[in-house]
Design an enzyme around this catalytic site. Sequence first.
Site, mmCIF file in Angstrom:
data_model
loop_
_atom_site.group_PDB
_atom_site.id
_atom_site.type_symbol
_atom_site.label_atom_id
_atom_site.label_comp_id
_atom_site.label_asym_id
_atom_site.label_seq_id
_atom_site.Cartn_x
_atom_site.Cartn_y
_atom_site.Cartn_z
ATOM 1 N N GLU A 47 71.921 92.892 57.666
ATOM 2 C CA GLU A 47 73.119 92.428 58.360
ATOM 3 C C GLU A 47 74.251 92.167 57.366
ATOM 4 O O GLU A 47 75.404 92.552 57.604
ATOM 5 C CB GLU A 47 72.812 91.155 59.154
ATOM 6 C CG GLU A 47 71.718 91.325 60.196
ATOM 7 C CD GLU A 47 70.343 90.967 59.666
ATOM 8 O OE1 GLU A 47 69.505 90.507 60.450
ATOM 9 O OE2 GLU A 47 70.100 91.150 58.443
ATOM 10 N N SER A 221 37.496 93.488 36.517
ATOM 11 C CA SER A 221 36.945 92.140 36.366
ATOM 12 C C SER A 221 36.838 91.690 34.918
ATOM 13 O O SER A 221 37.032 90.514 34.606
ATOM 14 C CB SER A 221 35.572 92.044 37.047
ATOM 15 O OG SER A 221 34.667 92.971 36.484
#
Length: 363
Positions: A47, A221
């Site tokens: 907008e 990991s």
Amino acid sequence: MMRAALALARRSLGRTWPNPAVGCVVVRDGRVVARGRTQAGGRPHAEADAIAQAAALGISLQGATAYVTLEPCSHHGRTPPCADALVAAGVAKVVSALEDPDPRVKGRGHERLRAAGVEVAVGEGAAEAAEINAGFLTRVKAGRPLFHLKIASSLDGRIATATGESKWITGPAARQHGHHLRALHDAILIGAETAMADNPDLGCRLPGLADRSPLRIVLDSRARLSPQSRLAMTARQRPVWLLCTRAAPASAREALASLGVEIVEVEAAADGRIDVAGAGTVLGARGLTRVLIEGGGEIAASFLKAGLVDRISSYRAGLLLGGDSRSAVGSLGLERLDFAPRLRLVSARQMDGDTLETWNREA
């Protein structure tokens, strides 16, 4: 006019996180006088972008109608509320496709507009608007991004021969489409095995779209990613997040961090691997809305077992690799068909001998 606003929103996909991709078209006296879309990094909002465009051209929006694909925001962040900006610009009517589920907004933008005398209509184009911002909606409602699994396989669901050869199973058109898919996502996610075996760059290699290459994420990991890898060596040019557990050696973390790789510690599962559900929550908290999974069969299986795969794009080639080759999906540990993940076919198309099927998880 909503269709035009939706098209603008699509153009911003993959560039606006943590904000949604929104489009805005402003009409006055039957003519389009301004267009806007959420810009890179989420600011300015659609907008505000449209209002600024009109102001730059000296066009008044007094009495105009704004078509927006998501409810205008009502809260103060880095910029003032878009609802207030529309009122100040003199817009007389706002047509919103969707109410924003973000608790900071959630109807308040529409209420703000109505309180200022602006007519508000909600629902036009709602289904397409929800599809465009499925990632944002997932993050708001589930606290994690939408996970989109990409698979490029043979007709029998294999991604490499027994020796690991995989270039190329699918043809140029399918591979090109896969790069376009990358440009529509906030991030690409792979596992440590794929990172070490393929040494990928994970960029968007299409003319004119190099700057649309998304964030790169490695689930690793123990932080085994080599400092000499293409990902680590380019981390200062395009961000790389390495998700590891506390088991990752400090020396490995420090070596990668010194090259610009961002180390993110997450919880481990019972088997010592990364808890993908917890990782999803961490990625959502960091603002990601759409993540493309491009890892191998084990990464695909881990997200499927956790119920985290929302969408699958399956590129299938017309060749067979047999049972000794590598599967697109690792073991799911299913004992009954009732436990199998169920998906719904959304679309299918031919790509120069390959087939692209898009599947969504059943609600």
